[in-house]
Write a protein that holds these residues in place. Structure first.
Motif, PDB file in Angstrom:
ATOM      1  N   ILE A 120       2.301   1.866  -3.417  1.00  0.00           N
ATOM      2  CA  ILE A 120       1.455   2.465  -4.299  1.00  0.00           C
ATOM      3  C   ILE A 120       1.122   3.879  -4.106  1.00  0.00           C
ATOM      4  O   ILE A 120       1.040   4.597  -4.891  1.00  0.00           O
ATOM      5  CB  ILE A 120      -0.057   1.591  -4.205  1.00  0.00           C
ATOM      6  N   ALA A 171       0.864  -1.154   0.034  1.00  0.00           N
ATOM      7  CA  ALA A 171      -0.052   0.049   0.061  1.00  0.00           C
ATOM      8  C   ALA A 171       0.993   1.271  -0.066  1.00  0.00           C
ATOM      9  O   ALA A 171       0.713   2.267  -0.656  1.00  0.00           O
ATOM     10  CB  ALA A 171      -0.870  -0.048   1.233  1.00  0.00           C
ATOM     11  N   ILE A 173     -25.420  -1.601   1.072  1.00  0.00           N
ATOM     12  CA  ILE A 173     -24.762  -0.173   0.475  1.00  0.00           C
ATOM     13  C   ILE A 173     -23.095  -0.336   0.798  1.00  0.00           C
ATOM     14  O   ILE A 173     -22.236  -0.331  -0.153  1.00  0.00           O
ATOM     15  CB  ILE A 173     -25.342   0.793   1.160  1.00  0.00           C
ATOM     16  N   GLU A 198     -21.863  -2.992  -1.979  1.00  0.00           N
ATOM     17  CA  GLU A 198     -21.937  -2.610  -3.181  1.00  0.00           C
ATOM     18  C   GLU A 198     -21.361  -1.050  -3.396  1.00  0.00           C
ATOM     19  O   GLU A 198     -20.976  -0.810  -4.551  1.00  0.00           O
ATOM     20  CB  GLU A 198     -23.531  -2.446  -3.856  1.00  0.00           C
ATOM     21  N   LYS A 199     -21.208  -0.324  -2.499  1.00  0.00           N
ATOM     22  CA  LYS A 199     -21.034   1.177  -2.744  1.00  0.00           C
ATOM     23  C   LYS A 199     -19.606   1.563  -1.907  1.00  0.00           C
ATOM     24  O   LYS A 199     -19.084   2.830  -2.322  1.00  0.00           O
ATOM     25  CB  LYS A 199     -22.016   2.058  -2.330  1.00  0.00           C
ATOM     26  N   THR A 200     -18.855   0.855  -1.094  1.00  0.00           N
ATOM     27  CA  THR A 200     -18.004   1.114  -0.517  1.00  0.00           C
ATOM     28  C   THR A 200     -16.529   0.476  -0.880  1.00  0.00           C
ATOM     29  O   THR A 200     -16.729  -0.613  -1.331  1.00  0.00           O
ATOM     30  CB  THR A 200     -18.125   1.388   1.251  1.00  0.00           C
ATOM     31  N   SER A 201     -15.617   0.833  -0.337  1.00  0.00           N
ATOM     32  CA  SER A 201     -14.306   0.377  -0.553  1.00  0.00           C
ATOM     33  C   SER A 201     -14.132  -0.969   0.182  1.00  0.00           C
ATOM     34  O   SER A 201     -13.352  -1.723  -0.106  1.00  0.00           O
ATOM     35  CB  SER A 201     -13.091   1.350  -0.627  1.00  0.00           C
ATOM     36  N   ILE A 212     -18.084   4.863  -2.963  1.00  0.00           N
ATOM     37  CA  ILE A 212     -17.326   4.803  -4.045  1.00  0.00           C
ATOM     38  C   ILE A 212     -18.171   5.873  -5.115  1.00  0.00           C
ATOM     39  O   ILE A 212     -19.432   5.632  -5.412  1.00  0.00           O
ATOM     40  CB  ILE A 212     -17.228   3.487  -4.772  1.00  0.00           C
ATOM     41  N   GLU A 253     -14.910  -8.535  -0.908  1.00  0.00           N
ATOM     42  CA  GLU A 253     -15.204  -9.593  -1.927  1.00  0.00           C
ATOM     43  C   GLU A 253     -13.852  -9.798  -2.801  1.00  0.00           C
ATOM     44  O   GLU A 253     -13.637 -10.903  -3.164  1.00  0.00           O
ATOM     45  CB  GLU A 253     -16.016  -8.792  -3.098  1.00  0.00           C
ATOM     46  N   ALA A 254     -12.980  -8.915  -2.721  1.00  0.00           N
ATOM     47  CA  ALA A 254     -11.687  -9.199  -3.544  1.00  0.00           C
ATOM     48  C   ALA A 254     -10.836 -10.147  -2.675  1.00  0.00           C
ATOM     49  O   ALA A 254     -10.301 -11.157  -3.080  1.00  0.00           O
ATOM     50  CB  ALA A 254     -10.999  -7.858  -3.561  1.00  0.00           C
ATOM     51  N   ARG A 257     -16.137  -3.661  -1.219  1.00  0.00           N
ATOM     52  CA  ARG A 257     -15.320  -4.298  -2.594  1.00  0.00           C
ATOM     53  C   ARG A 257     -14.019  -4.947  -1.884  1.00  0.00           C
ATOM     54  O   ARG A 257     -13.521  -6.052  -2.498  1.00  0.00           O
ATOM     55  CB  ARG A 257     -14.993  -3.391  -3.267  1.00  0.00           C
ATOM     56  N   ARG A 270      -3.812  -7.888  -1.352  1.00  0.00           N
ATOM     57  CA  ARG A 270      -2.821  -7.280  -0.418  1.00  0.00           C
ATOM     58  C   ARG A 270      -1.874  -6.398  -1.365  1.00  0.00           C
ATOM     59  O   ARG A 270      -1.497  -5.437  -1.155  1.00  0.00           O
ATOM     60  CB  ARG A 270      -1.978  -8.427   0.437  1.00  0.00           C
ATOM     61  N   MET A 280      -2.641  -5.123  -4.100  1.00  0.00           N
ATOM     62  CA  MET A 280      -3.103  -3.837  -4.651  1.00  0.00           C
ATOM     63  C   MET A 280      -3.180  -2.887  -3.672  1.00  0.00           C
ATOM     64  O   MET A 280      -3.736  -1.643  -3.809  1.00  0.00           O
ATOM     65  CB  MET A 280      -4.585  -4.243  -5.400  1.00  0.00           C
ATOM     66  N   GLY A 281      -2.712  -3.002  -2.284  1.00  0.00           N
ATOM     67  CA  GLY A 281      -2.555  -1.925  -1.290  1.00  0.00           C
ATOM     68  C   GLY A 281      -3.941  -1.801  -0.599  1.00  0.00           C
ATOM     69  O   GLY A 281      -3.908  -0.849   0.069  1.00  0.00           O
ATOM     70  N   LEU A 282      -4.859  -2.938  -0.626  1.00  0.00           N
ATOM     71  CA  LEU A 282      -6.173  -2.633  -0.118  1.00  0.00           C
ATOM     72  C   LEU A 282      -5.993  -3.293   1.595  1.00  0.00           C
ATOM     73  O   LEU A 282      -4.949  -4.189   1.686  1.00  0.00           O
ATOM     74  CB  LEU A 282      -6.973  -3.419  -0.894  1.00  0.00           C
TER      75      LEU A 282
END
Lengths: 511, 331
Positions: free
Chosen positions: A333, A330, B184, B187-190, A373, B196-197, B193, B206, B208-210
């Motif tokens: 990035i 992170a 919400i 579907e709508k917040t980081s 988002i 799910e990822a 997501r 990890r 991707m820096g999430l």
């Protein structure tokens, strides 16, 4: 002398795709024989047919002058061919004895396992290899080298006449490698043949008699090790005659003509547990720096270390924004670095997610507005890149797994480009994509480099490095050993540099 | 290339093939029930059905998030029992204290799960098995192995017993609000997501820096909190903290999530489909009761379990066929 093993005209295809086309292998008694080739050349398929893991489609195998058709690995073992796999196929929680004699236990008169005899026999077997340990302890409590040697001891104790070793040294240190070589020489002295598969060409010159070189599912050459050079073996593996190669325009990249800007990243003396020993590389704004070297030389590992995927044991990473190594991806990035990984399936795509979600994963922190988002902005960015990179899809909500390899790769590239990075690490960016997509991806890279992005490029395609890179840092056994400057690099000189560094002893240990 | 802005219904149905079955089954069952049984669509049946099943919807929602990360939470049933006892003791202070108190008690156990799974790297199955036993023991200890009666003088039992407009119980309203919020979030917040990822590939996520650890902590604490809410509904709806209740509820929750099309391996899930899954499982019970009520046949509680198991099997079988067919069409 009659060969111990003769494999002739072996054909094998998986789901209609030919993995082996008329492949051949011949092993003499008491010979240490290397099988080498790039990934996907068909080495392991050939070996797995021999050991009964796969069935051949057609072809003849003769072992000890008898027709051979192993139906299972166990059958191969019972008939004298033992295999030691890359991943240790032993049971670490059970005792050394159990691991060595498993399946072949001495029995008492009542049919129960005779443990006393079993331990004694195991001690005798291991003593032959100069190993003296408490065989009642769990195997996992000993070092990897001991475990590896135990696997070999097991193979030999089964009266094998042919032992197959698949990358046996990949987890051993120098001293342990010497012990292993001693064991191999011991096998040879007893008349046992060894098939030795390794990416470390240096090792072949220490212990092998001959080498079979495979490429694209075919046996392309058999060389006497004493009469060949590493350059020769590499040329065989790659299927190139260095003298005939002219550096004509084979890619969309153009290295050596760019103005480079200030330093973006400076990595010095990187050292990790994952085989990096001493790698240094610097990347400037607006240039492509290539990492050259054979598989297993530490190219991917160097990239992982810079991106903080692996923990550094030593060395330093300095970037424009930070004077020390990143603590996690992170942070890398946030410092403006993107990393397109080599393994698209395992480390790249999230298969069930849509193209839109996949593309914006790394960008998420910047897309959040008031806690949720910003969907409008997200779709705007995704549509922009779909158009700019020419990604072919039905809809951005389509699951990414439905896209072709080339289009998946473009989505992943877009994932990092959307971050507007200063530095991109690209590990095999065009592997497994068709030729058209390959040119397109190269053109995209070229375009961003001209805009001032710095690129660290890892590629097994020599023309990509030779034509694309402004400089190539050559790696060997986890060390950076030399650096080539463009203009002036040819495939010949790159192959030469890779082989050269192999031929030059880097320390006095060999003596 | 197709116009990217048109909504393609066929593709939408294919893409959501896993959850289509559950909606279809739900509609068919409701229609069948309404036609066959006199009081099925009556206000009493609807409100008591929703009141009872609000607990199962709550724990299924938490479970859905945990499963999406590729994990599992076996502790929810015990957490329901534990928090029902806790809030029984809190009931004299009213629902305004007991509701947050119960949720917090559940979240506390969820934090223990999160700590085991993230910091100690214990597999979720084992870690939550341990807290399942621990919470059950805790419930028995603080209750002295007795059912703890709540304070009927405060407003506490109104939460579990009163209906708004004579039809909708408070409990289902709170759970519905929770479901919308979680929908919400997903579907709508980081963070949603990221959840799910992680199920799709923890290493990739990890890389991707999430914030992988934060997201995992979120799902286990959420699941604990959802179970806490179910505990409050249980105590206030039945007028007692029940240390022996909740046995096997985690399996009901897992079944609801699976029926709703969430992959047990993680990476794909849906909040509405999970709610539908929980309602569907509840409906099977409800209809069996009605069938017994007709007086023609009598199905014992044990046979009801067998029938429920068979039903679950059929739904999952149908679903895997639906998703396989849609996968084939896509290929």
């Amino acid at each position: 002398m009659q060969p111990l093993l003769k494999m002739q005209g072996i054909n094998k295809s998986f789901a209609g795709v030919a993995a082996l086309t008329s492949a051949e292998l011949e092993i003499a008694p008491g010979e240490v024989h290397a099988v080498i080739g790039q990934n996907g050349a068909g080495k392991s398929t050939l070996i797995k047919i021999l050991t009964g893991v796969y069935r051949k489609d057609s072809g003849d195998i003769t072992f000890e002058e008898k027709s051979w058709n192993a139906l299972s690995p166990r059958e191969a073992q019972d008939n004298g061919i033992a295999t030691i796999y890359q991943e240790l196929s032993l049971v670490p929680l059970r005792s050394v004895t159990e691991n060595v004699i498993m399946g072949y236990e001495p029995r008492t008169k009542l049919g129960l396992i005779d443990w006393k005899a079993a331990h004694k026999r195991t001690r005798e077997i291991l003593a032959d290899f100069g190993i003296h340990i408490d065989v009642t302890q769990p195997l996992g409590s000993f070092s990897t080298a001991i475990q590896q040697l135990t696997a070999i001891a097991r193979a030999v104790s089964l009266n094998s006449r042919l032992v197959i070793m698949d990358e046996p040294t990949s987890s051993l240190d120098d001293r342990e490698v010497e012990t292993l070589f001693g064991v191999v020489r011991g096998l040879k002295a007893r008349g046992v043949s060894v098939i030795y598969i390794s990416h470390f060409l240096d090792e072949l010159f220490h212990i092998c008699d001959r080498a079979t070189i495979m490429r694209d599912g075919q046996t392309v050459a058999v060389r006497e090790i004493a009469h060949t050079t590493k350059l020769g073996l590499i040329a065989d593996m790659l299927g190139r005659d260095p003298e005939e190669i002219a550096a004509a325009g084979m890619t969309e990249l153009g290295g050596g003509e760019r103005e480079r800007g200030e330093v973006l990243l400076e990595a010095t003396n990187l050292h990790t547990d994952r085989m990096l020993r001493d790698v240094s590389v610097t990347v400037h704004k607006g240039e492509i720096v290539g990492l050259g070297g054979l598989l297993g030389s530490g190219r991917t590992e160097a990239a992982r270390a810079i991106f903080a995927m692996d923990r550094l044991r030593g060395g330093s990473v300095k970037s424009a924004t930070k004077g020390s190594a990143f603590s996690d991806p992170a942070e890398a990035i946030r410092a403006g670095i993107g990393f397109l990984t080599e393994d698209r399936k395992a480390e790249g795509i999230v298969p069930e997610m849509s193209v839109r979600e996949n593309m914006t994963l790394a960008l998420l922190p910047r897309l959040v507005k008031g806690g949720t988002i910003d969907r409008t902005k997200e779709e705007e960015i995704v549509n922009h890149f779909v158009k700019a990179l020419g990604i072919k899809l039905a809809h951005i909500e389509q699951p990414i797994r439905e896209l072709s390899g080339g289009n998946q790769q473009k989505v992943l590239l877009a994932r990092w480009l959307a971050l507007e990075p200063d530095l991109l690490i690209l590990d095999e960016p065009t592997r497994g994509v068709d030729v058209g997509a390959k040119f397109e991806i190269q053109a995209i890279i070229q375009e961003y480099v001209e805009k001032g992005v710095g690129v660290l490029l890892i590629s097994s395609e020599f023309e990509e490095l030779v034509e694309g890179a402004d400089r190539i840092v050559v790696l060997q056994d986890g060390k950076s050993v030399s650096e080539l400057q463009n203009p002036g690099i040819t495939e010949e000189s790159l192959i030469g540099a890779i082989a050269q560094s192999h031929d030059t002893p880097t320390d006095g240990a060999a003596a | 290339m197709l116009d990217q802005n048109t909504f393609d219904l066929r593709r939408y149905i294919q893409g959501n093939g896993q959850s289509m079955g559950v909606w279809l089954a739900l509609i068919v069952m409701i229609a069948f029930g309404a036609l066959r049984y006199d009081n099925f669509a009556g206000a009493y049946n609807i409100s008591s059905f929703l009141n009872y099943n609000s607990m199962f919807i709550a724990i299924a929602l938490g479970m859905c998030f945990v499963i999406m990360t590729g994990g599992i939470d076996l502790s929810v049933g015990s957490v329901v029992a534990f928090t029902s006892v806790c809030v029984a003791y809190l009931s004299p202070y009213g629902i305004q204290v007991a509701l947050p108190g119960g949720i917090l008690a559940g979240m506390a156990i969820g934090s223990i799960n999160a700590f085991f799974v993230i910091a100690m790297r214990i597999p979720p199955f084992i870690a939550t098995l341990a807290t399942m036993l621990g919470a059950k023991g805790g419930a028995l200890v603080i209750s002295g192995r007795q059912t703890i009666s709540v304070d009927w003088g405060s407003n506490f039992t109104k939460f579990g017993m009163n209906n708004v407009g004579g039809l909708l119980p408070w409990s289902i309203i709170v759970v519905a609000i929770l479901a919308v919020m979680l929908w919400i979030v997903l579907e709508k917040t980081s963070i949603g997501r990221t959840v799910e990822a992680i199920g799709g590939g923890e290493d990739a996520t990890r890389m991707m820096g999430l914030p992988v650890n934060r997201a995992k902590a979120f799902v286990y604490i959420l699941s604990g909190g959802c179970a806490g809410l179910a505990g409050v509904i249980l105590a206030s709806g039945f007028g007692a903290g029940q240390p022996l209740e909740g046995v096997g509820w985690e399996l009901s929750a897992i079944a609801s999530v699976v029926v709703g099309g969430t992959l047990l391996t993680g990476g794909l899930g849906s909040v509405p489909a999970t709610v539908a899954g929980a309602l569907l499982l509840g409906l099977v019970f409800n209809m069996l009761n009605f069938e017994n009520g007709r007086g023609v046949i009598s199905i014992s509680a044990y046979w009801q379990m067998v029938i429920r198991g068979l039903f679950l099997f059929v739904v999952i079988l149908l679903q895997s066929r639906v998703s396989r067919v849609s996968a084939k069409q896509e290929a």
